[in-house]
Motif scaffolding. Structure first.
Motif, PDB file in Angstrom:
ATOM      1  N   VAL A 134       0.833  -1.208   0.000  1.00 29.05           N
ATOM      2  CA  VAL A 134       0.000   0.000   0.000  1.00 29.05           C
ATOM      3  C   VAL A 134       0.869   1.259   0.000  1.00 29.05           C
ATOM      4  O   VAL A 134       0.478   2.299  -0.545  1.00 29.05           O
ATOM      5  N   VAL A 151       1.689   1.865  -3.556  1.00 30.83           N
ATOM      6  CA  VAL A 151       0.497   2.409  -4.221  1.00 30.83           C
ATOM      7  C   VAL A 151       0.424   3.917  -3.994  1.00 30.83           C
ATOM      8  O   VAL A 151       0.167   4.699  -4.924  1.00 30.83           O
ATOM      9  N   ARG A 178       0.811 -13.252  -4.841  1.00 26.73           N
ATOM     10  CA  ARG A 178      -0.618 -13.160  -5.165  1.00 26.73           C
ATOM     11  C   ARG A 178      -1.451 -12.837  -3.932  1.00 26.73           C
ATOM     12  O   ARG A 178      -2.398 -12.039  -4.002  1.00 26.73           O
ATOM     13  N   TYR A 184      -1.503  -9.142  -3.199  1.00 31.05           N
ATOM     14  CA  TYR A 184      -2.388  -8.381  -4.088  1.00 31.05           C
ATOM     15  C   TYR A 184      -3.843  -8.511  -3.658  1.00 31.05           C
ATOM     16  O   TYR A 184      -4.594  -7.538  -3.676  1.00 31.05           O
ATOM     17  N   LEU A 185      -4.241  -9.710  -3.257  1.00 33.52           N
ATOM     18  CA  LEU A 185      -5.624  -9.932  -2.845  1.00 33.52           C
ATOM     19  C   LEU A 185      -5.961  -9.145  -1.581  1.00 33.52           C
ATOM     20  O   LEU A 185      -6.978  -8.445  -1.509  1.00 33.52           O
ATOM     21  N   GLY A 205      -4.218  -6.581  -0.294  1.00 43.41           N
ATOM     22  CA  GLY A 205      -4.059  -5.153  -0.559  1.00 43.41           C
ATOM     23  C   GLY A 205      -5.240  -4.569  -1.313  1.00 43.41           C
ATOM     24  O   GLY A 205      -5.728  -3.480  -0.977  1.00 43.41           O
ATOM     25  N   SER A 206      -5.716  -5.292  -2.315  1.00 43.00           N
ATOM     26  CA  SER A 206      -6.884  -4.823  -3.070  1.00 43.00           C
ATOM     27  C   SER A 206      -8.112  -4.761  -2.173  1.00 43.00           C
ATOM     28  O   SER A 206      -8.936  -3.832  -2.288  1.00 43.00           O
ATOM     29  N   GLY A 207      -8.238  -5.737  -1.277  1.00 46.21           N
ATOM     30  CA  GLY A 207      -9.349  -5.726  -0.337  1.00 46.21           C
ATOM     31  C   GLY A 207      -9.320  -4.516   0.579  1.00 46.21           C
ATOM     32  O   GLY A 207     -10.365  -3.908   0.863  1.00 46.21           O
ATOM     33  N   ILE A 253      -7.910  -1.584  -0.113  1.00 44.85           N
ATOM     34  CA  ILE A 253      -8.247  -0.409  -0.919  1.00 44.85           C
ATOM     35  C   ILE A 253      -9.753  -0.314  -1.127  1.00 44.85           C
ATOM     36  O   ILE A 253     -10.346   0.768  -0.999  1.00 44.85           O
ATOM     37  N   MET A 254     -10.395  -1.426  -1.422  1.00 48.99           N
ATOM     38  CA  MET A 254     -11.836  -1.426  -1.615  1.00 48.99           C
ATOM     39  C   MET A 254     -12.566  -1.052  -0.320  1.00 48.99           C
ATOM     40  O   MET A 254     -13.560  -0.321  -0.341  1.00 48.99           O
TER      41      MET A 254
END
Length: 420
Positions: A340, A343, A395, A398-399, A401-403, A405-406
């Motif tokens: 993050v 990002v 992987r 990413y899962l 981290g994306s969670g 962010i969402m």
């Protein structure tokens, strides 16, 4: 808040946060992929860190306020407040997760000397440094100087033994492989921390001048140390042994001096403690900046009159840190923290490029040199480097981290429905 930080103290803040515990855990893994080119991986990582550091230096002189990335995006892109909220929340997450994970590491090291349950010790160290930060940034600043000097001394002990090996420096003559790029991606995370000190802008004397100097000075100092450490590691241990070692510094020195190896284990206590203290400090300042703009409850912007510190935001960060202590797979959490942060680097570098195009005539106390058709070359390179680094995670990271962010974006929409 009281302006009590000068160049020396701010440089030590940045140096202490960069050194932290990262180099202790990453040097062996980087050697496994970079081989004899480990030293060059360090240089490449330093260049990548420098490029983004320049962007932070320019923005910190334009907007010298607590909140850093959150403030920058709010000022540059006021029509996209969700970006500032995202950056602020991600950096709070990164700082809190760093504080919690390193507090657990501190407890593990402390367990060697004192048989206190790990979780109790972690809670204790978080509480102590929260109180120190509330007492005032100057007190934590002096403690940081002391801890950082101990960290540097430990690295100098390692370098001393390395430089006395007959093949010290031989790696400089060895051919380089493509593995140095992967090694640089790993070593880059040992440079994270320079971005934290911009949150102390309101407590710094003449921040427009001092913050860029502190950032660049700390990067120069740590790069010299890291290059010498990498060359020493290659002289003290075989590359294959380095790649499989979880405690490179102690294991490399043990054949030469058991006492020195033990000393390096003790230095880790100071490195981890320092990281906890500065992470808590940075997180509380970001929360302060967000509370001022009511993206967090306004109450968190309260300043303790006598100490002139954001005491309630510090307490808030402490309690959130306790929750993070309970999470499993703490190593994944540390990787997500790095993810993050990168990002946010992508967003910050993009903001510098956009603002140069939007307001090219605006006076900047620190100006990144070199432009091409109105585009600042170095921030463009920093953006490219940050995007490259985003491609070097597992992987699972990413899962998760994306969670996160969402979740932040969803929280922003929900918070817009109420006023603080």
């Amino acid at each position: 808040m009281r302006k009590s930080l000068g160049l020396l103290m701010l440089t030590f803040y940045s140096t202490g946060m960069i050194l932290g515990a990262g180099v202790y855990s990453l040097i062996g893994k980087a050697a496994g992929v970079a081989q004899q080119g480990l030293w060059f991986s360090v240089v490449l990582a330093a260049v990548a860190a420098l490029l983004t550091a320049l962007s932070y230096a320019e923005l910190s002189t334009l907007f010298p306020k607590a909140g850093a990335e959150y403030v920058y995006l709010r000022e540059i892109l006021p029509q996209h407040k969700v970006l500032s909220f995202l950056c602020g929340c991600l950096m709070v997450f990164a700082a809190i997760s760093s504080a919690s994970t390193v507090a657990l590491s501190f407890s593990a090291y402390m367990g060697v000397f004192w048989g206190v349950p790990k979780i109790i010790c972690a809670i204790g160290v978080l509480a102590v440094f929260t109180l120190i930060n509330i007492w005032g940034v100057r007190l934590s600043g002096w403690l940081n100087i002391a801890f950082t000097l101990v960290e540097i001394s430990g690295l100098l002990v390692f370098i001393y033994y390395g430089t006395h090996q007959p093949d010290f420096g031989e790696a400089l003559k060895a051919p380089l492989s493509w593995g140095v790029a992967s090694g640089a991606s790993l070593i880059f995370f040992a440079y994270l921390g320079f971005e934290s000190i911009v949150n102390l802008a309101e407590e710094t004397k003449n921040p427009e001048k001092i913050i860029p100097q502190a950032i660049l000075g700390s990067l120069a100092l740590t790069t010299v140390l890291y290059v010498l450490v990498s060359l020493s590691a290659l002289a003290l241990m075989d590359v294959s042994a380095l790649s499989f070692s979880d405690a490179v510094f102690s294991e490399a020195l043990r054949p030469y001096s058991v006492k020195a190896a033990g000393t390096l284990g003790g230095v880790a206590l100071f490195a981890t403690a320092n990281t906890v203290m500065i992470s808590l400090l940075a997180a509380s300042r970001i929360a302060l900046g967000m509370a001022r703009e009511r993206d967090l409850p306004r109450v968190f912007s309260m300043i303790l009159p006598r100490r002139q510190s954001p005491w309630l935001s510090s307490v808030f960060i402490f309690f959130v840190s306790l929750v993070f202590l309970l999470l499993e797979k703490i190593e994944v959490l540390a990787s997500v923290s790095s993810f993050v942060t990168i990002v946010v680097f992508v967003i910050v570098n993009s903001a510098v490029i956009y603002f140069r195009r939007k307001e090219p005539q605006r006076k900047r106390a620190f100006y990144i040199p070199w432009s091409w058709y109105g585009y600042p070359v170095l921030p463009v390179m920093a953006l490219a480097a940050s995007l490259f680094l985003l491609g070097n995670f597992d992987r699972q990271v990413y899962l998760v981290g994306s969670g996160i962010i969402m979740f932040v974006l969803l929280s922003y929409r929900l918070l817009q429905l109420r006023a603080f």
